[in-house]
Design an enzyme around this catalytic site. Structure first.
Site, PDB file in Angstrom:
ATOM      1  N   LYS A   1     -82.064  75.864 -39.632  1.00 42.43           N
ATOM      2  CA  LYS A   1     -80.684  75.914 -40.115  1.00 42.43           C
ATOM      3  C   LYS A   1     -80.652  75.368 -41.545  1.00 42.43           C
ATOM      4  CE  LYS A   1     -76.207  74.871 -37.997  1.00 42.43           C
ATOM      5  NZ  LYS A   1     -75.544  73.925 -37.091  1.00 42.43           N
TER       6      LYS A   1
HETATM    7  C1  E4P Z   1     -72.294  74.827 -36.466  1.00 44.12           C
HETATM    8  O1  E4P Z   1     -73.389  75.212 -36.198  1.00 44.12           O
HETATM    9  C2  E4P Z   1     -71.861  73.436 -36.541  1.00 44.12           C
HETATM   10  O2  E4P Z   1     -72.830  72.635 -35.894  1.00 44.12           O
HETATM   11  C3  E4P Z   1     -70.563  73.158 -35.831  1.00 44.12           C
HETATM   12  O3  E4P Z   1     -70.041  74.304 -35.205  1.00 44.12           O
HETATM   13  C4  E4P Z   1     -69.598  72.372 -36.624  1.00 44.12           C
HETATM   14  O4  E4P Z   1     -68.463  72.154 -35.841  1.00 44.12           O
HETATM   15  P1  E4P Z   1     -67.374  71.020 -36.151  1.00 44.12           P
HETATM   16  O5  E4P Z   1     -66.524  71.498 -37.272  1.00 44.12           O
HETATM   17  O6  E4P Z   1     -66.607  70.881 -34.882  1.00 44.12           O
HETATM   18  O7  E4P Z   1     -68.156  69.785 -36.522  1.00 44.12           O
END
Ligand code: E4P
Length: 218
Positions: free
Chosen positions: A88
Site C-alpha cells: 500500500k
Molecule cells: C483504507 O484502506 C484505509 O485504511 C481506511 O479505509 C481509512 O478509513 P478511516 O477514514 O475510517 O480511517
C-alpha cells in the site's frame, strides 16, 4: 463486488473470514498502532498472521517511507512476507514512481489516500492494482465521497483501466450498498458495517413468529 475488512485486529479478521464472505484485508499504520504492534519484527509477524487467516485474499500492508528508494526497499520487504501481500503506497509523487516500479516488477500495489479523480487517473496510469478513494473522510469535510467513487468507476470504464476501485473509509451500511450500485470493485470497511448489513427488524419479527409456530408442529 469484493469485501475487504479494514482492520489489523486478528479476532475481527477471523470472525469476518468465518462468515465466508471475506475477500481480503486492508490495514494502515493507524490500525496497526491501535493493535499495539511495535517494532519491525512484530510488524512482519502480524502481517504474516493476517495472511495466514486470509490465505486466498489480498492483504494490504502500507509503507511508511515517503521517498522513492525507501518506498521500494520497504515495499520489497513487505512483499516477501506472503504471496498475498499487496504493497500500500500513498498518493504522493515518489509514491506514483514507486507504484510504476512495483508494477514493472510484478509486485501488486494499492494506492491509498486518494481524494480526487485526477489522483485516481495517475494511480491507474502507474499500474496500481487497486486505488483507494476515502469516502468517509470526504464526507467529513462536506464533499460527496460517493460521487468520487462514481467518477472514478466511469473514468476507468471509459479508458479500460484495469485498476480496481477499492472504496475505503466506509462508515455505515448505506456506503456499502451505494458502492455496490455504482459498481465499485471492492469495499473495505470495519466489521460493524458488514454485520449491520445482516440486520432488518422484519427478519427478527418473522423469525420469532416462524419459531413460535414451529412449536405447534412438535
Ligand atoms: C483504507 O484502506 C484505509 O485504511 C481506511 O479505509 C481509512 O478509513 P478511516 O477514514 O475510517 O480511517
Amino acid at each position: 463486488m469484493k469485501f475487504f475488512i479494514d482492520t489489523a485486529n486478528l479476532k475481527e479478521i477471523q470472525e469476518a473470514h468465518e462468515l465466508g464472505i471475506l475477500d481480503g484485508v486492508t490495514t494502515n499504520p493507524s490500525l496497526m498502532a491501535k493493535e499495539g504492534i511495535k517494532g519491525k519484527a512484530n510488524i512482519i509477524a502480524h502481517y504474516k498472521a493476517i495472511c495466514d487467516i486470509v490465505k486466498h485474499g489480498d492483504v494490504s500492508a502500507e509503507v511508511i517511507s515517503t521517498d522513492f528508494a525507501s518506498i521500494v526497499k520497504e515495499g520489497e520487504e513487505l512483499a516477501k512476507i506472503a504471496p498475498n501481500i499487496v504493497v500500500k503506497v500513498p498518493m504522493i509523487k515518489d509514491g506514483v514512481k514507486a507504484i510504476k516500479y512495483f508494477a514493472d516488477h510484478k509486485i501488486p500495489t494499492n494506492c491509498t489516500l486518494v481524494f480526487s479523480a485526477g489522483q485516481a487517473i495517475l494511480a491507474a496510469k502507474a499500474g496500481a492494482k487497486y486505488v483507494s478513494p476515502f469516502i468517509g473522510r470526504l464526507d467529513d469535510v462536506s464533499t460527496n465521497g460517493l460521487s468520487l467513487i462514481e467518477d472514478i468507476v466511469n473514468i476507468y470504464e471509459v479508458h479500460g483501466f484495469q485498476t480496481e476501485v477499492l472504496a475505503a473509509s466506509i462508515r455505515h451500511p448505506m456506503h456499502i450498498i451505494e458502492c455496490a450500485k455504482i459498481g465499485a470493485d471492492v469495499v473495505t470497511c470495519p466489521l460493524t458495517p458488514i454485520l449491520q448489513l445482516l440486520k432488518h427488524p422484519l427478519t427478527d419479527v418473522g423469525l420469532s413468529k416462524f419459531l413460535e409456530d414451529a412449536k405447534k408442529m412438535e
